[in-house]
Write an enzyme that holds these catalytic residues in place. Structure first.
Site, short mmCIF file in Angstrom:
data_model
loop_
_atom_site.label_atom_id
_atom_site.label_comp_id
_atom_site.label_asym_id
_atom_site.label_seq_id
_atom_site.Cartn_x
_atom_site.Cartn_y
_atom_site.Cartn_z
N HIS A 53 21.63 -5.55 -33.85
CA HIS A 53 22.98 -5.12 -34.20
C HIS A 53 23.86 -6.28 -34.67
O HIS A 53 24.95 -6.07 -35.19
CB HIS A 53 23.61 -4.37 -33.03
CG HIS A 53 23.10 -2.97 -32.90
ND1 HIS A 53 23.90 -1.88 -32.67
CD2 HIS A 53 21.85 -2.46 -33.02
CE1 HIS A 53 23.18 -0.78 -32.63
NE2 HIS A 53 21.92 -1.10 -32.83
N SER A 97 20.28 -3.41 -39.61
CA SER A 97 18.90 -3.24 -40.06
C SER A 97 18.67 -3.89 -41.41
O SER A 97 19.57 -3.92 -42.25
CB SER A 97 18.58 -1.74 -40.18
OG SER A 97 18.63 -1.12 -38.93
N LYS A 142 18.17 12.06 -38.55
CA LYS A 142 16.91 11.63 -39.13
C LYS A 142 15.94 11.20 -38.03
O LYS A 142 14.73 11.48 -38.11
CB LYS A 142 17.15 10.49 -40.11
CG LYS A 142 15.96 10.23 -41.01
CD LYS A 142 16.27 9.20 -42.08
CE LYS A 142 15.03 8.92 -42.92
NZ LYS A 142 15.27 7.90 -43.92
N ASP A 143 16.46 10.54 -37.01
CA ASP A 143 15.60 10.15 -35.88
C ASP A 143 15.11 11.38 -35.12
O ASP A 143 13.98 11.40 -34.63
CB ASP A 143 16.35 9.20 -34.93
CG ASP A 143 16.34 7.77 -35.44
OD1 ASP A 143 15.54 7.47 -36.35
OD2 ASP A 143 17.12 6.94 -34.94
N GLU A 189 -9.68 -0.39 -24.91
CA GLU A 189 -8.92 0.67 -25.56
C GLU A 189 -8.71 0.30 -27.03
O GLU A 189 -8.66 -0.87 -27.39
CB GLU A 189 -7.57 0.84 -24.88
CG GLU A 189 -7.68 1.44 -23.51
CD GLU A 189 -8.05 2.91 -23.58
OE1 GLU A 189 -7.16 3.76 -23.51
OE2 GLU A 189 -9.25 3.22 -23.72
#
Lengths: 180, 416, 263
Positions: B213, B217, B241-242, B285
């Site tokens: 922040h 972004s 959108k998220d 894994e």
């Protein structure tokens, strides 16, 4: 910028409805997920399956008591003497906090079966061993906060709100009780 | 500045004394976000969601789990069979680990492709790599807890990596185990650490967000935001959108949990740990496979361990290895080609990590490992001297004004 | 911009997704290890809508009880669990009571009592060492999780149970070992367990080794994943909910972004 506000007004109702219902759906989904997380703390299937226990009372003499474990709690089984039975039956229910007759509580008058947990805050009352303090009414006495129970496990004096709980049980034979 | 943005008197009262609502309003609501972010920018919030999912399901599992070698396996099976909805919670946790890594790996490749690690976001990137490391440690220790064969032998092999350290290696391994093999003490400490590390991750995630922040972004074009015309407030634009991204993610996740819950696991882990018998093919894994391939590619014990950790260490210094001032691969034609080669290289390493360490697989592992380090240590510093980057647009808004695609935005710009 | 990004999105997401699928599937196919391939049977519980076949499971329980349970335990399964394959409380109580478990009486002595529905299946041997000693050193594995604990578990198990054939002439089969064409290395410590009419099915089904193997596998598949039917049922509702939420949030997103995209 200015030409978009026109179309915005026209579609506003529809748009709000769509957006509100989307977030509402998401909220419902989140709430539904909470249930498994809460329910996992309830007793599991194996715990529930252990819900019954059998007690052999063949060697229990008159005036003796045994304590058995049922669902992790103590259960009192007492072979009452005729005097105790008489005391439990010949009493007025009028002054009792939680009036119940001895017949309601003890189907087979010789053997009383009680969950040995004080209904006040969950301590185990005294009175199973012959040397125990049994309180003013001769049954059981809870040392934590001074609740007195009579020969029928009824609360007679002290802070406990209700009588000692009677678990569901049945006599499989004269000598075997199945609790739960 | 307005006096108070809040109408609710309680909120107002609290906010005056403890401005958490102002903070949240500022960071989650008005937070200006570049308007041209593509779907790859969804993976940051998805990773956050995955972390919360893992912590919540993990806390619930820990209420029913017993960290003792005699009971661990059975307590997990009790969760699967007897605890109310236990199978659901356990499968969410088990598959959640895989999906967390899928999301984080995509998030990392997005950062690589769009140059998100470059100034002024170096610390943001480094914190991210730190989160990856912590995730790996947490995932590794969590995999030990069910106390199956793969748990046990995975723990044995990975802790033995430390024995490669000269002089003190053996002592360190004994210290890690709290004994002379992986045993009850090891299981207990792994449970403790597996429980606490996710909260450390939360702490680093908060730092990661503070760093994010600070400058906001990055974006697909990779140029800085020039003003409000380049941004939209985070809410409602990126919240919705998220949410859409989350729904898509959850659809894949639910499909795995409900219909293929053991697809990414290993059958051997449903056999209780047996210190006397190693399974024929032990495989980590899937999310560790590329690193495992690097480990096995190096014929020297210490060398293998160093290269494996080096593969992550190199990411820490990435911001200083890549000297190009241009962030986004969209304007770096050669870098872009090599990005996809690196991507395929990592996939190949993952594949090789699952193959037996013999014959052609060893040779391929060495080539792929060599490329991995070549890419970061040689290509990154040298490429800016060779590569001719495409001209950058003036601002984020401009290519959008130019009509829909970056390619045509260039045409417009070049005519100017 | 949006068209570019979403096009980029779909193309690369697909790439990523398929690469991951390839990794994962290569991982699991590798886990299958040996190059032996098993006949693929048509199991009622396969697929996202598959459910267990109750009658087959019940026959399978009979096969387990009469054939397998002599050597193999199922310690994670409780008798009460049999309710979900269609037995009632009295049947389960009677079934459990055929076994005994140790308990400590009021005098502190170890005594036997009949097993109750809440007890776990009684294992044939008191411990692993006793199991090995009784089987020439070979440990008969517990079967509670066997279908989940083997790659392609159901098909593997069925193949193994029906895979006893005459050993090829060049193969030396030592004493106490048996030749099985589906077992890794072909030499197995377990003698052929299933023969024609090895059990007598109450429902009149012909007890061929193929049928018995199929039934016992169906039973063991359930024992490995007793939650499977609940899981799939809940999964269908969850998927429908998520598809609806995905569609709604997609259109809500398009609505909210419309003014920005128009600029």
């Amino acid at each position: 910028m200015s030409n978009k506000s026109k179309s915005k007004n026209k579609n506003e109702g529809k748009r709000d409805f769509l957006i509100v219902s989307t977030y509402a759906m998401a909220g419902i989904g989140a709430a539904a997920v909470a249930w498994p997380l809460i329910d996992q703390m309830n007793p599991a299937a194996d715990t529930l399956a252990l819900a019954s226990t059998e007690v052999d009372i063949s060697s229990l003499e008159e005036g003796q008591a045994i304590t058995v474990t049922w669902r992790g709690k103590p259960v009192f089984v007492r072979h009452r003497t005729p005097e105790e039975i008489k005391l439990a039956k010949d009493v007025s229910l009028d002054d009792m906090r939680h009036p119940e007759t001895d017949e309601e509580r003890v189907p087979n008058e010789k053997f009383i079966v009680l969950v040995g947990v004080c209904t006040h805050l969950g301590c185990v009352p005294l009175g199973q061993k012959s040397g125990d303090v049994k309180g003013q009414y001769g049954g059981w006495f809870c040392p934590c906060h001074g609740s007195h129970y009579d020969h029928s496990g009824r609360i007679r004096k002290g802070p406990a709100p209700t009588n000692l709980e009677v678990p569901s049980y049945k006599f499989l034979s004269n000598n075997v009780i199945k609790i739960g | 500045m307005s006096k108070s943005k809040f109408k609710n008197p309680v909120v107002k009262w609290i906010d005056y004394r403890l401005p958490i609502f102002s903070f949240m309003d500022h960071e989650l609501n008005h937070y200006p976000t570049p308007k041209n972010l593509n779907y790859f920018w969804n993976f940051g919030s998805l990773a956050g969601f995955a972390l919360v999912t893992m912590i919540v399901s993990g806390i619930v599992l820990s209420m029913n789990y017993t960290a003792h070698v005699d009971y661990a396996f059975d307590s997990v099976e009790r969760i699967m069979r007897d605890v109310n909805h236990g199978w659901l919670i356990r499968y969410i946790h088990m598959n959640g680990a895989s999906f967390f890594f899928i999301v984080v790996y995509i998030h990392i490749f997005r950062g690589l492709y769009y140059g998100s690690y470059k100034a002024p976001r170096e610390l943001l990137w480094i914190l991210g790599v730190l989160i990856l490391l912590l995730m790996m440690a947490t995932a590794f220790m969590g995999y030990v807890l069910p106390w199956g064969q793969m748990s046990f032998w995975g723990a044995t092999v990975i802790t033995n990596l430390f024995s490669a350290i000269p002089f003190v290696g053996e002592s360190i391994v004994t210290w890690l185990w709290g004994g002379f093999s992986v045993d009850n003490s090891t299981l207990n400490r792994f449970f403790s650490l597996h429980f606490v590390l996710p909260f450390v991750i939360v702490g680093v995630v908060i730092l990661h967000l503070i760093a994010l922040h600070r400058f906001g972004s990055n974006n697909p074009i990779g140029i800085d935001v020039r003003g409000t015309q380049d941004t939209v407030p985070f809410s409602p634009y990126y919240t919705i959108k998220d949410l859409f991204g989350l729904s898509v993610f959850l659809s894949f996740f639910a499909a795995a949990v409900f219909f293929f819950p053991n697809f990414m696991g290993h059958p051997d882990n449903y056999i209780e740990a047996n210190p006397m018998v190693t399974p024929a093919h032990i495989v980590p894994e899937w999310y560790f496979l590329p690193f495992y391939a690097i480990l096995r590619a190096i014929p020297d014990k210490l060398g293998g361990v160093l290269f494996m950790f080096g593969a992550i260490a190199v990411l820490f210094v990435l911001p200083w290895l890549d000297r190009s001032p241009v962030r986004s691969s969209q304007f770096r034609p050669i870098f872009k080609i090599f990005f996809w080669i690196l991507f395929l290289d990592c996939i190949l390493l993952g594949y090789l990590g699952a193959m037996p360490a013999e014959g052609i697989y060893v040779i391929l592992s060495r080539i792929a490992t060599a490329y991995y380090f070549f890419h970061f240590l040689i290509l990154f510093p040298l490429l800016p001297y060779i590569e001719k980057t495409k001209p950058l647009p003036i601002s984020i808004s401009e290519p959008i004004l130019g009509g829909g695609s970056t390619a045509s935005a260039f045409a417009v710009r070049e005519k100017k | 911009m949006n068209r570019v990004s979403s096009c980029f999105f779909s193309r690369n997401i697909l790439k990523l997704f398929f690469s991951l699928v390839i990794i994962c599937s290569s991982n699991s196919s590798f886990a299958a290890g040996e190059k032996i391939s098993y006949p693929q049977l048509n199991w009622s519980f396969a697929g996202i809508l598959g459910t267990f076949d109750r009658t087959s499971q019940q026959r399978g329980l009979q096969v387990y009880k009469e054939v397998c349970s002599g050597c193999h335990g199922m310690r994670l399964l409780a008798y009460r669990n049999l309710k979900s394959i269609g037995y009632n409380d009295d049947e389960i109580k009677a079934f459990a009571a055929e076994n005994t478990v140790n308990t400590i009486n009021d005098d502190g002595e170890i005594v036997e009592r009949p097993a109750r529905p809440s007890d776990k299946f009684v294992s044939p041997y008191p411990n692993d060492k006793a199991a090995r000693a009784a089987n020439g050193g070979a440990y008969p594995p517990d079967l509670s999780l066997i279908v989940k604990a083997r790659p392609d578990g159901a098909n593997y198990l069925h193949a193994l149970l029906t895979g006893y054939v005459e050993a090829p002439a060049e193969k030396n089969v030592p004493d106490g070992m048996y030749y099985n064409k589906y077992y890794s290395g072909n030499l197995i410590g377990m003698p052929q367990p299933l023969y024609d009419d090895g059990v007598e099915y109450a429902d009149g089904t012909k007890a061929t080794p193929y049928q018995m193997a199929k039934d016992v596998t169906a039973f063991l598949a359930w024992a490995s994943e007793p939650e499977m039917e609940d899981r799939k049922r809940l999964g269908i509702s969850v998927m429908l909910f998520l598809l609806l939420l995905t569609a709604l949030s997609y259109f809500a997103m398009k609505q909210i972004w419309a003014p920005i995209k128009k600029q």
